[in-house]
Design a protein around this motif. Structure first.
Motif, mmCIF file in Angstrom:
data_model
loop_
_atom_site.group_PDB
_atom_site.id
_atom_site.type_symbol
_atom_site.label_atom_id
_atom_site.label_comp_id
_atom_site.label_asym_id
_atom_site.label_seq_id
_atom_site.Cartn_x
_atom_site.Cartn_y
_atom_site.Cartn_z
ATOM 1 N N GLN A 258 0.812 -1.220 0.000
ATOM 2 C CA GLN A 258 0.000 0.000 0.000
ATOM 3 C C GLN A 258 0.847 1.271 0.000
ATOM 4 O O GLN A 258 0.579 2.184 -0.798
ATOM 5 C CB GLN A 258 -0.970 0.002 1.179
ATOM 6 C CG GLN A 258 -1.897 1.212 1.178
ATOM 7 C CD GLN A 258 -2.978 1.137 2.233
ATOM 8 O OE1 GLN A 258 -3.187 0.096 2.850
ATOM 9 N NE2 GLN A 258 -3.685 2.235 2.450
ATOM 10 N N PRO A 259 1.863 1.409 0.869
ATOM 11 C CA PRO A 259 2.655 2.639 0.798
ATOM 12 C C PRO A 259 3.367 2.826 -0.535
ATOM 13 O O PRO A 259 3.493 3.952 -1.017
ATOM 14 C CB PRO A 259 3.648 2.508 1.953
ATOM 15 C CG PRO A 259 3.628 1.081 2.353
ATOM 16 C CD PRO A 259 2.270 0.560 2.012
ATOM 17 N N SER A 260 3.805 1.735 -1.155
ATOM 18 C CA SER A 260 4.440 1.850 -2.469
ATOM 19 C C SER A 260 3.452 2.384 -3.500
ATOM 20 O O SER A 260 3.774 3.267 -4.307
ATOM 21 C CB SER A 260 4.984 0.493 -2.922
ATOM 22 O OG SER A 260 6.069 0.085 -2.119
ATOM 23 N N PHE A 261 2.239 1.838 -3.473
ATOM 24 C CA PHE A 261 1.234 2.270 -4.441
ATOM 25 C C PHE A 261 0.889 3.743 -4.227
ATOM 26 O O PHE A 261 0.770 4.514 -5.188
ATOM 27 C CB PHE A 261 -0.015 1.399 -4.316
ATOM 28 C CG PHE A 261 -0.928 1.506 -5.496
ATOM 29 C CD1 PHE A 261 -0.635 0.859 -6.684
ATOM 30 C CD2 PHE A 261 -2.084 2.260 -5.434
ATOM 31 C CE1 PHE A 261 -1.466 0.960 -7.776
ATOM 32 C CE2 PHE A 261 -2.929 2.369 -6.521
ATOM 33 C CZ PHE A 261 -2.618 1.718 -7.699
ATOM 34 N N MET A 262 0.739 4.155 -2.973
ATOM 35 C CA MET A 262 0.398 5.542 -2.685
ATOM 36 C C MET A 262 1.563 6.475 -3.033
ATOM 37 O O MET A 262 1.359 7.595 -3.528
ATOM 38 C CB MET A 262 -0.012 5.693 -1.222
ATOM 39 C CG MET A 262 -1.199 4.834 -0.845
ATOM 40 S SD MET A 262 -1.865 5.133 0.804
ATOM 41 C CE MET A 262 -2.871 6.577 0.525
ATOM 42 N N PHE A 263 2.766 6.038 -2.790
ATOM 43 C CA PHE A 263 3.950 6.806 -3.167
ATOM 44 C C PHE A 263 3.989 7.032 -4.674
ATOM 45 O O PHE A 263 4.241 8.143 -5.148
ATOM 46 C CB PHE A 263 5.203 6.071 -2.689
ATOM 47 C CG PHE A 263 6.494 6.706 -3.099
ATOM 48 C CD1 PHE A 263 7.090 7.673 -2.305
ATOM 49 C CD2 PHE A 263 7.134 6.317 -4.267
ATOM 50 C CE1 PHE A 263 8.299 8.261 -2.675
ATOM 51 C CE2 PHE A 263 8.334 6.910 -4.650
ATOM 52 C CZ PHE A 263 8.919 7.878 -3.849
ATOM 53 N N SER B 232 -0.848 8.809 5.624
ATOM 54 C CA SER B 232 -0.519 8.259 4.306
ATOM 55 C C SER B 232 -0.503 9.345 3.237
ATOM 56 O O SER B 232 0.101 9.156 2.174
ATOM 57 C CB SER B 232 -1.480 7.133 3.930
ATOM 58 O OG SER B 232 -2.789 7.607 3.699
ATOM 59 N N LEU B 233 -1.164 10.493 3.502
ATOM 60 C CA LEU B 233 -1.012 11.641 2.607
ATOM 61 C C LEU B 233 0.450 12.070 2.567
ATOM 62 O O LEU B 233 0.959 12.476 1.509
ATOM 63 C CB LEU B 233 -1.912 12.791 3.075
ATOM 64 C CG LEU B 233 -1.743 14.133 2.359
ATOM 65 C CD1 LEU B 233 -2.001 13.995 0.861
ATOM 66 C CD2 LEU B 233 -2.673 15.185 2.973
ATOM 67 N N ALA B 234 1.134 11.984 3.698
ATOM 68 C CA ALA B 234 2.566 12.297 3.709
ATOM 69 C C ALA B 234 3.330 11.357 2.782
ATOM 70 O O ALA B 234 4.280 11.770 2.114
ATOM 71 C CB ALA B 234 3.110 12.220 5.136
ATOM 72 N N THR B 235 2.919 10.096 2.731
ATOM 73 C CA THR B 235 3.548 9.146 1.804
ATOM 74 C C THR B 235 3.371 9.607 0.364
ATOM 75 O O THR B 235 4.311 9.568 -0.437
ATOM 76 C CB THR B 235 2.936 7.750 1.988
ATOM 77 O OG1 THR B 235 3.048 7.338 3.350
ATOM 78 C CG2 THR B 235 3.622 6.733 1.085
ATOM 79 N N MET B 236 2.161 10.062 0.019
ATOM 80 C CA MET B 236 1.921 10.561 -1.335
ATOM 81 C C MET B 236 2.707 11.839 -1.599
ATOM 82 O O MET B 236 3.166 12.083 -2.715
ATOM 83 C CB MET B 236 0.429 10.777 -1.564
ATOM 84 C CG MET B 236 -0.388 9.490 -1.590
ATOM 85 S SD MET B 236 -2.031 9.669 -2.337
ATOM 86 C CE MET B 236 -2.878 10.634 -1.085
ATOM 87 N N ILE B 237 2.876 12.666 -0.568
ATOM 88 C CA ILE B 237 3.666 13.890 -0.736
ATOM 89 C C ILE B 237 5.128 13.547 -1.020
ATOM 90 O O ILE B 237 5.770 14.175 -1.875
ATOM 91 C CB ILE B 237 3.549 14.784 0.515
ATOM 92 C CG1 ILE B 237 2.112 15.299 0.661
ATOM 93 C CG2 ILE B 237 4.521 15.961 0.430
ATOM 94 C CD1 ILE B 237 1.859 16.035 1.972
ATOM 95 N N PHE B 238 5.661 12.540 -0.333
ATOM 96 C CA PHE B 238 7.030 12.097 -0.637
ATOM 97 C C PHE B 238 7.129 11.691 -2.113
ATOM 98 O O PHE B 238 8.119 11.991 -2.785
ATOM 99 C CB PHE B 238 7.425 10.914 0.250
ATOM 100 C CG PHE B 238 7.537 11.259 1.712
ATOM 101 C CD1 PHE B 238 7.828 12.544 2.124
ATOM 102 C CD2 PHE B 238 7.352 10.284 2.682
ATOM 103 C CE1 PHE B 238 7.936 12.859 3.479
ATOM 104 C CE2 PHE B 238 7.454 10.581 4.028
ATOM 105 C CZ PHE B 238 7.746 11.872 4.432
ATOM 106 N N GLY B 239 6.104 10.986 -2.600
ATOM 107 C CA GLY B 239 6.095 10.608 -4.006
ATOM 108 C C GLY B 239 6.016 11.815 -4.923
ATOM 109 O O GLY B 239 6.686 11.867 -5.969
ATOM 110 N N LEU B 240 5.197 12.800 -4.546
ATOM 111 C CA LEU B 240 5.077 14.022 -5.345
ATOM 112 C C LEU B 240 6.415 14.750 -5.429
ATOM 113 O O LEU B 240 6.808 15.220 -6.518
ATOM 114 C CB LEU B 240 4.014 14.931 -4.720
ATOM 115 C CG LEU B 240 3.723 16.255 -5.430
ATOM 116 C CD1 LEU B 240 3.120 16.019 -6.802
ATOM 117 C CD2 LEU B 240 2.795 17.120 -4.580
#
Length: 403
Positions: free
Chosen positions: A79-84, A244-252
């Motif tokens: 899940q964190p990989s997908f969100m990232f 998990s929004l923070a995880t997506m922010i890291f990806g962004l």
């Protein structure tokens, strides 16, 4: 369905207008694990019971089971990989829409539309096989939807602002748990599928005895349901979307880095160094007693550790796929990665139907070639192969399901 332009860039090129192949490969590897191993059976227990004296097989099987509470294994990184990757791909997607002339208002409207649709798709798929709509919001698709508009609003704000927001989210979420009063001594953990994993300060992160659980007790009972919602058996919560929004922010941030005009080698070193720092911070928070690494409630230490591993993985894939140009090995992953929504839906909708037809037409013997311990795994692989073929058929015809 739509027929998008090529999603890959020439080897070693830094072309801001195109998404890099490594992002598709990363998403595809995550989806390939789900397609082949996630349905229709839980297979790891059979393997572990079949080889109780083999430490290697026991260790292998454990990588495909969520840890009970504290810790992290391969399966906890799905899940964190997908969100990232959602965040990384969003950097390219938003820029492409801007180049096409879309106004900020139109892009915001699309982000809101996509957010709502993702939430509802998650609810729809989670309700499959139930007698009524299962109004819960803890699965990966709904969690992405809950954070997606906030992610869009952070686009193009600069990495310092984005990183500052991510840090504020994690610090605030830590404070919410750390300052929330512990349950009374007569708290009935059994009634809410709870568990006392920790004493002392870490007791603030025990299963179903924290503010995110209490929030769901209020929120989820606002929806129509056959009987009142009491608890999530696994300990997952709606408010997981906040950290998990923070995880997506890291990806962004990673996507903006790769989309930029810097030297490829510098981009690679930045990804690897950032990943090492984030992973180190997550582990330090855990071992220093700040908070435990728990995926099921997405603790800040887990967010940092998983984000670090995601940055390191993307950096490795960027080096292999985009800089070195070694791509052929990744083709099976790209097939499902470029149709991730379709693949995810197929896992939920046709996995059991596919297995029933295998058994009906070919019998059970084809799955017992290596003994009963491996039968559930072979069934999953066969079902996954069928879903992959559907995605391959779509890929060959350039049919990609987009939201």
């Amino acid at each position: 369905m739509e027929r998008p332009p090529s999603a890959t860039a020439p080897v070693g090129a830094a072309i801001p207008s195109q998404r890099l192949a490594s992002i598709d490969v990363y998403r595809g590897l995550v989806m390939l694990l789900l397609v082949l191993l996630d349905a229709p059976n839980g297979w790891t227990s059979a393997v572990r019971e079949g080889y109780p004296d083999s430490p290697w097989i026991q260790a292998f099987a454990r990588q495909f089971e969520h840890v009970e509470w504290s810790g992290i294994v391969l399966w906890d990184m799905i899940q964190p990989s997908f969100m990232f990757v959602v965040g990384a791909a969003a950097a390219f997607s938003y820029a492409a829409r801007q180049r096409r002339g879309d106004s900020f208002g139109r892009m915001l409207g699309h982000a809101v539309y996509r957010s709502l649709l993702l939430i509802l798709i998650g609810v729809f798929l989670r309700s499959e096989g139930d007698d009524a709509t299962d109004w819960t919001l803890e699965d990966v698709v709904s969690q992405i939807g809950l954070g997606y508009v906030f992610l869009f609003l952070l686009w193009n704000r600069g990495w310092r602002v984005q990183l500052g927001v991510a840090a504020a989210i994690l610090a605030g979420y830590w404070l919410l748990f750390a300052l929330w009063p512990l349950p009374a001594g007569d708290y009935d953990y059994a009634a809410v599928n709870g568990h006392v994993y920790y004493e002392g300060f870490w007791a603030h992160w025990n299963k179903n005895a924290h503010p995110a659980h209490y929030f769901d007790g209020w929120l989820l009972n606002l929806f129509p349901r056959p009987e009142p919602w009491v608890a999530n058996g696994g300990g997952y919560n709606t408010l997981n979307f906040v950290p998990s929004l923070a995880t997506m922010i890291f990806g962004l941030i990673a996507g903006e880095l790769l989309r930029g005009n810097g030297a490829p080698r510098r981009k690679l070193l930045t990804l690897l160094a950032s990943g090492a720092v984030a992973l180190g911070l997550g582990l330090a928070c855990h071992f220093a007693g700040v908070c435990p690494i728990v995926k099921k409630i997405w603790t800040p230490s887990f967010t940092l550790a998983a984000g670090g591993l995601s940055l390191l993985t993307l950096g490795l894939l960027y080096a292999i796929v985009d800089l070195k140009g070694w791509r052929r090995w990744a083709f099976p992953a790209v097939v499902v990665g470029m149709n991730s929504i379709a693949a995810y839906a197929l896992i939920h909708l046709i996995a059991h139907w596919t297995l029933e037809n295998y058994l009906r037409h070919f019998g059970a013997a084809i799955f017992t070639l290596f003994g009963p311990a491996w039968e559930p795994l072979l069934q999953n692989l066969a079902v996954g192969a069928f879903i992959w073929l559907i995605c391959y058929w779509m890929y060959r015809r350039q049919l990609f399901l987009r939201i």
